[in-house]
Design a protein around this motif. Structure first.
Motif, PDB file in Angstrom:
ATOM      1  N   ASP A  86       0.779  -1.239   0.000  1.00 31.80           N
ATOM      2  CA  ASP A  86       0.000   0.000   0.000  1.00 31.80           C
ATOM      3  C   ASP A  86       0.811   1.290   0.000  1.00 31.80           C
ATOM      4  O   ASP A  86       0.244   2.369  -0.056  1.00 31.80           O
ATOM      5  CB  ASP A  86      -0.908   0.033   1.236  1.00 31.80           C
ATOM      6  CG  ASP A  86      -1.931  -1.088   1.228  1.00 31.80           C
ATOM      7  OD1 ASP A  86      -2.290  -1.554   0.129  1.00 31.80           O
ATOM      8  OD2 ASP A  86      -2.377  -1.480   2.320  1.00 31.80           O
ATOM      9  N   PRO A  91      -2.233   4.899   2.013  1.00 26.67           N
ATOM     10  CA  PRO A  91      -3.663   4.947   2.320  1.00 26.67           C
ATOM     11  C   PRO A  91      -3.996   6.211   3.116  1.00 26.67           C
ATOM     12  O   PRO A  91      -3.171   6.680   3.915  1.00 26.67           O
ATOM     13  CB  PRO A  91      -3.886   3.703   3.190  1.00 26.67           C
ATOM     14  CG  PRO A  91      -2.731   2.806   2.893  1.00 26.67           C
ATOM     15  CD  PRO A  91      -1.592   3.703   2.534  1.00 26.67           C
ATOM     16  N   PRO A  92      -5.191   6.775   2.916  1.00 25.10           N
ATOM     17  CA  PRO A  92      -5.546   8.027   3.587  1.00 25.10           C
ATOM     18  C   PRO A  92      -5.565   7.919   5.117  1.00 25.10           C
ATOM     19  O   PRO A  92      -5.350   8.911   5.799  1.00 25.10           O
ATOM     20  CB  PRO A  92      -6.933   8.365   3.055  1.00 25.10           C
ATOM     21  CG  PRO A  92      -7.411   7.163   2.342  1.00 25.10           C
ATOM     22  CD  PRO A  92      -6.235   6.304   2.025  1.00 25.10           C
ATOM     23  N   GLU A  93      -5.781   6.736   5.648  1.00 27.01           N
ATOM     24  CA  GLU A  93      -5.823   6.577   7.106  1.00 27.01           C
ATOM     25  C   GLU A  93      -4.426   6.530   7.736  1.00 27.01           C
ATOM     26  O   GLU A  93      -4.277   6.537   8.952  1.00 27.01           O
ATOM     27  CB  GLU A  93      -6.621   5.339   7.517  1.00 27.01           C
ATOM     28  CG  GLU A  93      -6.026   4.026   7.085  1.00 27.01           C
ATOM     29  CD  GLU A  93      -6.449   3.561   5.694  1.00 27.01           C
ATOM     30  OE1 GLU A  93      -6.066   2.440   5.346  1.00 27.01           O
ATOM     31  OE2 GLU A  93      -7.136   4.302   4.960  1.00 27.01           O
ATOM     32  N   LEU A  94      -3.397   6.520   6.903  1.00 28.63           N
ATOM     33  CA  LEU A  94      -2.023   6.487   7.383  1.00 28.63           C
ATOM     34  C   LEU A  94      -1.454   7.904   7.364  1.00 28.63           C
ATOM     35  O   LEU A  94      -1.377   8.541   6.319  1.00 28.63           O
ATOM     36  CB  LEU A  94      -1.170   5.577   6.489  1.00 28.63           C
ATOM     37  CG  LEU A  94       0.284   5.430   6.881  1.00 28.63           C
ATOM     38  CD1 LEU A  94       0.405   4.722   8.227  1.00 28.63           C
ATOM     39  CD2 LEU A  94       1.027   4.648   5.830  1.00 28.63           C
ATOM     40  N   ALA A  95      -1.061   8.400   8.541  1.00 24.94           N
ATOM     41  CA  ALA A  95      -0.483   9.743   8.622  1.00 24.94           C
ATOM     42  C   ALA A  95       0.937   9.721   8.070  1.00 24.94           C
ATOM     43  O   ALA A  95       1.738   8.880   8.449  1.00 24.94           O
ATOM     44  CB  ALA A  95      -0.479  10.222  10.070  1.00 24.94           C
TER      45      ALA A  95
END
Length: 74
Positions: free
Chosen positions: A17, A37-41
């Motif tokens: 990813d 992924p957008p949920e990963l800062a």
């Protein structure tokens, strides 16, 4: 630490990813593109250090309030 050499336009894949692409090279640095992924800062290292320092400072203040009996009921 894994150290890799890459040219402009080449990528590094981290798991399924996350991909890092060398966008531009110059004498003063490198510009990277990061796909994640957008949920990963994804933040710069110095910003992550600053955020961690803030969290630790807030935890210290909270602990001091509890120790001094200044804890307020919700």
């Amino acid at each position: 630490m894994l150290v890799l050499s890459r040219k402009a336009g080449e990528r590094i894949q981290i798991g399924p990813d996350i991909a890092i692409t060398v966008v531009k090279l110059s004498s003063g640095g490198v510009r990277l593109g990061i796909e994640a992924p957008p949920e990963l800062a994804v933040v710069r290292g110095e910003l992550a250090d600053e955020m961690q320092s803030q969290v630790e400072a807030e935890q210290s203040v909270d602990a001091l309030r509890i120790f001094n009996g200044d804890e307020q009921e919700a």
